[in-house]
Design a protein around this motif. Structure first.
Motif, PDB file in Angstrom:
ATOM      1  N   VAL A 188      33.382  20.370  -4.512  1.00  0.00           N
ATOM      2  CA  VAL A 188      32.723  19.150  -4.032  1.00  0.00           C
ATOM      3  C   VAL A 188      31.904  18.515  -5.148  1.00  0.00           C
ATOM      4  CG1 VAL A 188      31.073  18.227  -2.355  1.00  0.00           C
ATOM      5  CG2 VAL A 188      32.679  20.033  -1.667  1.00  0.00           C
ATOM      6  N   ALA A 189      31.174  19.326  -5.905  1.00  0.00           N
ATOM      7  CA  ALA A 189      30.270  18.788  -6.928  1.00  0.00           C
ATOM      8  C   ALA A 189      31.015  18.099  -8.064  1.00  0.00           C
ATOM      9  CB  ALA A 189      29.384  19.903  -7.477  1.00  0.00           C
ATOM     10  N   THR A 190      32.250  18.531  -8.373  1.00  0.00           N
ATOM     11  CA  THR A 190      33.000  17.917  -9.471  1.00  0.00           C
ATOM     12  C   THR A 190      33.934  16.809  -8.993  1.00  0.00           C
ATOM     13  OG1 THR A 190      34.704  19.638  -9.277  1.00  0.00           O
ATOM     14  CG2 THR A 190      32.928  20.014 -10.861  1.00  0.00           C
ATOM     15  N   SER A 191      33.919  16.530  -7.702  1.00  0.00           N
ATOM     16  CA  SER A 191      34.788  15.479  -7.164  1.00  0.00           C
ATOM     17  C   SER A 191      34.348  14.109  -7.662  1.00  0.00           C
ATOM     18  CB  SER A 191      34.765  15.514  -5.634  1.00  0.00           C
ATOM     19  OG  SER A 191      35.492  14.432  -5.106  1.00  0.00           O
ATOM     20  N   GLN A 192      35.326  13.224  -7.874  1.00  0.00           N
ATOM     21  CA  GLN A 192      35.029  11.865  -8.293  1.00  0.00           C
ATOM     22  C   GLN A 192      34.629  10.979  -7.113  1.00  0.00           C
ATOM     23  OE1 GLN A 192      34.913  10.975 -11.459  1.00  0.00           O
ATOM     24  NE2 GLN A 192      35.590  12.986 -12.157  1.00  0.00           N
ATOM     25  N   ASP A 193      34.821  11.484  -5.912  1.00  0.00           N
ATOM     26  CA  ASP A 193      34.481  10.744  -4.704  1.00  0.00           C
ATOM     27  C   ASP A 193      32.960  10.665  -4.574  1.00  0.00           C
ATOM     28  OD1 ASP A 193      34.155   9.633  -2.219  1.00  0.00           O
ATOM     29  OD2 ASP A 193      35.546  10.984  -1.192  1.00  0.00           O
ATOM     30  N   ARG A 194      32.424   9.439  -4.540  1.00  0.00           N
ATOM     31  CA  ARG A 194      30.975   9.280  -4.445  1.00  0.00           C
ATOM     32  C   ARG A 194      30.422   9.831  -3.132  1.00  0.00           C
ATOM     33  NH1 ARG A 194      29.472   3.293  -6.934  1.00  0.00           N
ATOM     34  NH2 ARG A 194      30.238   3.717  -9.053  1.00  0.00           N
ATOM     35  N   ARG A 195      31.254   9.825  -2.089  1.00  0.00           N
ATOM     36  CA  ARG A 195      30.798  10.330  -0.797  1.00  0.00           C
ATOM     37  C   ARG A 195      30.604  11.843  -0.831  1.00  0.00           C
ATOM     38  NH1 ARG A 195      35.468   7.602   2.724  1.00  0.00           N
ATOM     39  NH2 ARG A 195      36.592   8.357   0.866  1.00  0.00           N
ATOM     40  N   ALA A 196      31.130  12.493  -1.877  1.00  0.00           N
ATOM     41  CA  ALA A 196      30.982  13.944  -1.982  1.00  0.00           C
ATOM     42  C   ALA A 196      29.610  14.344  -2.519  1.00  0.00           C
ATOM     43  CB  ALA A 196      32.061  14.514  -2.902  1.00  0.00           C
ATOM     44  N   ARG A 197      28.874  13.395  -3.081  1.00  0.00           N
ATOM     45  CA  ARG A 197      27.597  13.743  -3.692  1.00  0.00           C
ATOM     46  C   ARG A 197      26.615  14.317  -2.677  1.00  0.00           C
ATOM     47  NH1 ARG A 197      26.316  14.347  -8.725  1.00  0.00           N
ATOM     48  NH2 ARG A 197      24.469  13.019  -8.731  1.00  0.00           N
ATOM     49  N   GLN A 198      26.559  13.711  -1.465  1.00  0.00           N
ATOM     50  CA  GLN A 198      25.638  14.212  -0.450  1.00  0.00           C
ATOM     51  C   GLN A 198      26.062  15.590   0.022  1.00  0.00           C
ATOM     52  OE1 GLN A 198      25.779  11.026   2.414  1.00  0.00           O
ATOM     53  NE2 GLN A 198      23.992   9.995   1.518  1.00  0.00           N
ATOM     54  N   ALA A 199      27.356  15.793   0.197  1.00  0.00           N
ATOM     55  CA  ALA A 199      27.839  17.109   0.593  1.00  0.00           C
ATOM     56  C   ALA A 199      27.509  18.156  -0.464  1.00  0.00           C
ATOM     57  CB  ALA A 199      29.343  17.060   0.851  1.00  0.00           C
ATOM     58  N   ALA A 200      27.562  17.764  -1.746  1.00  0.00           N
ATOM     59  CA  ALA A 200      27.236  18.695  -2.824  1.00  0.00           C
ATOM     60  C   ALA A 200      25.774  19.132  -2.756  1.00  0.00           C
ATOM     61  CB  ALA A 200      27.535  18.053  -4.179  1.00  0.00           C
ATOM     62  N   ILE A 201      24.889  18.210  -2.368  1.00  0.00           N
ATOM     63  CA  ILE A 201      23.473  18.565  -2.210  1.00  0.00           C
ATOM     64  C   ILE A 201      23.313  19.563  -1.065  1.00  0.00           C
ATOM     65  CG2 ILE A 201      21.186  17.691  -1.658  1.00  0.00           C
ATOM     66  CD1 ILE A 201      22.097  16.936  -4.428  1.00  0.00           C
ATOM     67  N   GLY A 202      24.008  19.312   0.056  1.00  0.00           N
ATOM     68  CA  GLY A 202      23.940  20.241   1.180  1.00  0.00           C
ATOM     69  C   GLY A 202      24.444  21.621   0.810  1.00  0.00           C
ATOM     70  N   LEU A 203      25.547  21.676   0.064  1.00  0.00           N
ATOM     71  CA  LEU A 203      26.071  22.962  -0.371  1.00  0.00           C
ATOM     72  C   LEU A 203      25.152  23.629  -1.392  1.00  0.00           C
ATOM     73  CD1 LEU A 203      29.884  22.221  -0.634  1.00  0.00           C
ATOM     74  CD2 LEU A 203      28.802  23.959   0.813  1.00  0.00           C
ATOM     75  N   ALA A 204      24.455  22.840  -2.210  1.00  0.00           N
ATOM     76  CA  ALA A 204      23.503  23.413  -3.151  1.00  0.00           C
ATOM     77  C   ALA A 204      22.388  24.146  -2.408  1.00  0.00           C
ATOM     78  CB  ALA A 204      22.919  22.322  -4.039  1.00  0.00           C
ATOM     79  N   VAL A 205      21.934  23.562  -1.289  1.00  0.00           N
ATOM     80  CA  VAL A 205      20.923  24.226  -0.459  1.00  0.00           C
ATOM     81  C   VAL A 205      21.501  25.522   0.117  1.00  0.00           C
ATOM     82  CG1 VAL A 205      19.529  24.034   1.637  1.00  0.00           C
ATOM     83  CG2 VAL A 205      19.730  22.076   0.086  1.00  0.00           C
ATOM     84  N   ALA A 206      22.746  25.453   0.600  1.00  0.00           N
ATOM     85  CA  ALA A 206      23.385  26.645   1.172  1.00  0.00           C
ATOM     86  C   ALA A 206      23.527  27.745   0.128  1.00  0.00           C
ATOM     87  CB  ALA A 206      24.743  26.279   1.751  1.00  0.00           C
ATOM     88  N   VAL A 207      23.951  27.381  -1.077  1.00  0.00           N
ATOM     89  CA  VAL A 207      24.094  28.369  -2.145  1.00  0.00           C
ATOM     90  C   VAL A 207      22.733  28.972  -2.496  1.00  0.00           C
ATOM     91  CG1 VAL A 207      24.727  28.698  -4.572  1.00  0.00           C
ATOM     92  CG2 VAL A 207      26.190  27.343  -3.079  1.00  0.00           C
ATOM     93  N   GLY A 208      21.689  28.142  -2.496  1.00  0.00           N
ATOM     94  CA  GLY A 208      20.348  28.653  -2.757  1.00  0.00           C
ATOM     95  C   GLY A 208      19.885  29.638  -1.700  1.00  0.00           C
TER      96      GLY A 208
END
Length: 627
Positions: free
Chosen positions: A133-153
């Motif tokens: 998700v974090a390396t996706s070129q889709d701008r809509r993926a940026r918010q999902a990447a933040i959510g997953l960053a919290v999950a990974v933390g």
């Protein structure tokens, strides 16, 4: 026509998968006991690092299925957060692969069935999804990447392995953001989540480095101390897993050469998948028992994540979905076939069990209050049954437990304050053993000790946490025998205890040696060095076990496991001590019977190339006196 919110449905399905469908009750076996200790640590905010040393972290109770009313709703809430983040990230990945929402939802339902049959896979799932998700070129993926960053933390504080994985991914994505010249929101969010969660768990920031250092010591010694042998069918599973991993990890590289994509969209996800596969490999193949199913149950998800971005966009959606489904079913079928080798259950039995779990989860969701009350009643009944199984005498002050049956002691109203490495078999490095020894010698340490001589993996008797035994014998007196435990109570002042060391003997591996002493108890230290091939094997796979063959005075030969890192700190070589009565006899100075007097022994490797040809052995008379 009803419009189905497929994205919300995917998030709901993933969230339900993370929730504890059927919590277990307290028990007395090894796994149930460490789970009960982690729950006690969460309730009382024990400090990880100084107070408790285990392969899990401050959120380790999330991985414990035992019901505890004090932390249950916190666990449910955190698990739900992880499910939401992972469902969101999966939706972004499947949409980027061109799969329709209904097909993506169906595949997710199929995927979760084998994947979540593994104990550790759910805690690796956020890390698997995040780089895609974090390396996706889709701008809509940026918010999902933040959510997953919290999950990974969050999952970083469940186990130390997930912490190491989280920090590695955060560093990789930080480099990626620097290359793209954009602010590293996701990486910093992950690190910030770890820090904030650490404090919210009642942990002191000053103890972070201590926890990392102790956990690294536990992890480094795990593959050597906890490894088991490898049989013919296990070699087959090893080769199959290696072939599957090679094909799966090659998929992103194929994508790089066949499709219009950037190297960043290939390299970082491929590295993440490689790390996850390696961790699952170590998890499954170090023990090489039922744990091996965990490695294979993770492969369907890894394979689907690797294949989905590879599918050409020119293919119809149905064809793309069919290709993903074939990969999923192939890996899942093999994983379930392997599982049958251990539990002997047929696929219909697994299906019925899985459906029963789903019904239970839905009922709990509909009637949470009634479910909580029922679980509380079941827990009270389970604790009462444990107390009846092993009644304990009144003990004023704090209590510690040797062995791995802490669950039965925690069922009683005792003040449990364990040594940092609270299950004796896990004190398998000199540093860990020294921490336990210092804790026991501290006047502020436990007032009572319940000592269980039972071990695991057929280790040499009384080898577990052996470095602390001289402190136990000098600072405590035997009070009584309670079931499998010898009850020790702290003395007002320690008795003198001096070990007069014998000479060092250099001997070749696999050579028989005489053990001196006769009726006299003997303390032995054994130093066996690894070869460079052995050190490499310990990192990449596991170190083959060392075996001690002993010949006793009755002419019988026995075989035990030697933990190489414990050898230099010393252990009781003779007599063989495996029951409470044997412990009492040893400390009372009574001569052992012929079946326990060790006359000769040899240390032999299962794979000679992993060790140096010569070892160092020291035999010393063990000072004991009637007590």
């Amino acid at each position: 026509m009803i419009r189905i919110p497929w994205a919300a449905l995917i998030v709901l399905v993933m969230s339900l998968a993370f929730l504890p469908a059927r919590p277990t009750m307290p028990g007395a076996d090894l796994d149930a006991s460490w789970g009960s200790v982690l729950l006690a640590a969460a309730r009382q905010s024990w400090q990880f690092g100084p107070d408790i040393a285990f392969t899990y972290g401050p959120l380790g109770h999330l991985a414990v299925l035992e019901f505890d009313p004090d932390v249950f709703w916190w666990s449910v809430g955190l698990r739900a957060m992880l499910g939401v983040a992972c469902g969101w990230g999966y939706h972004v990945i499947s949409r980027g692969a061109g799969l329709s929402a209904p097909v993506s939802t169906g595949l997710l339902c199929l995927l979760l069935t084998p994947t979540f049959a593994s104990f550790d896979t759910p805690w690796l799932l956020p890390a698997m999804l995040w780089p895609f998700v974090a390396t996706s070129q889709d701008r809509r993926a940026r918010q999902a990447a933040i959510g997953l960053a919290v999950a990974v933390g969050l999952v970083a504080l469940v186990k130390f392995t997930t912490f190491a994985l989280a920090m590695t991914l955060a560093a990789l994505l930080l480099v990626d953001d620097a290359g793209r010249r954009r602010f590293p929101f996701a990486s910093l969010t992950c690190v910030l989540t770890v820090g904030v969660t650490w404090v919210l768990c009642g942990q002191s920031p000053a103890h972070v480095l201590t926890w990392v250092r102790v956990s690294a010591d536990l992890s480094s010694g795990f593959s050597e101390a906890m490894s088991t042998g490898t049989g013919p069918y296990q070699v087959r599973e090893l080769l199959v897993f290696g072939a599957a991993a090679t094909m799966v990890l090659a998929a992103p590289l194929v994508r790089w050469y066949t499709g219009p994509t950037t190297w960043r969209e290939v390299v970082y996800p491929a590295l993440a998948l490689a790390l996850v596969v390696f961790m699952q490999f170590k998890l499954g193949f170090v023990r090489q028992d039922a744990h091996v199913t965990a490695a294979f149950f993770a492969m369907p998800l890894v394979a689907v994540l690797a294949v989905m971005p590879l599918l050409p966009r020119r293919l119809p959606r149905d064809v793309r979905a069919f290709a993903v489904a074939v990969v999923l079913v192939a890996f899942a079928a093999y994983a379930y076939g392997l599982r049958r080798h251990f539990d002997r259950a047929a696929p219909p039995d697994h299906a019925r069990a899985w459906l029963a779990l789903q019904r239970h989860a839905i009922a709990a969701l509909i009637r949470p209050t009634a479910t909580h009350q029922q679980l509380s009643a079941d827990r009270a009944a389970a604790l009462d049954a444990l107390r009846q199984t092993l009644p304990l005498p009144p003990m004023d002050g704090t209590v510690d437990v040797y062995g791995h049956h802490q669950g039965v002691v925690l069922a009683h109203p005792v003040v449990y304050r364990p040594r940092p490495v609270f299950q004796s078999y896990a004190a398998y490095t000199p540093a860990l053993a020294a921490r336990n020894r210092a804790h026991l010698a501290d006047p502020a340490g436990p007032r009572h000790v319940l000592f269980d001589a039972e071990t695991i993996d057929h280790r040499y008797p009384l080898m577990d946490d052996a470095a602390s035994l001289p402190v136990l014998w000098s600072h405590f007196d035997v009070v009584d025998v309670v079931g499998p435990f010898v009850h020790f109570a702290r003395r007002s002042a320690p008795r003198p205890y001096t070990l007069v060391e014998g000479p060092v003997t250099h001997a070749p591996l696999s050579a028989w040696m005489d053990v001196p002493g006769g009726d006299t108890p003997i303390w032995a230290t054994v130093t066996v060095e690894r070869s460079w091939l052995g050190r490499l094997a310990a990192v990449l796979y596991k170190l083959p076990p060392l075996v001690i063959d002993v010949s006793t005075a009755d002419g019988v030969q026995r075989e035990f496991r030697l933990i190489r890192a414990v050898g230099p700190t010393g252990f009781v070589a003779s007599p063989l001590v495996s029951t409470p009565a044997h412990v009492v006899d040893l400390l009372a100075g009574r001569p052992p019977d012929a079946a326990r007097q060790v006359r000769r022994w040899r240390v032999r490797p299962t794979w000679s190339w992993a060790y140096a040809e010569e070892m160092q052995v020291r035999f010393s008379p063990l000072p004991v006196q009637a007590r």
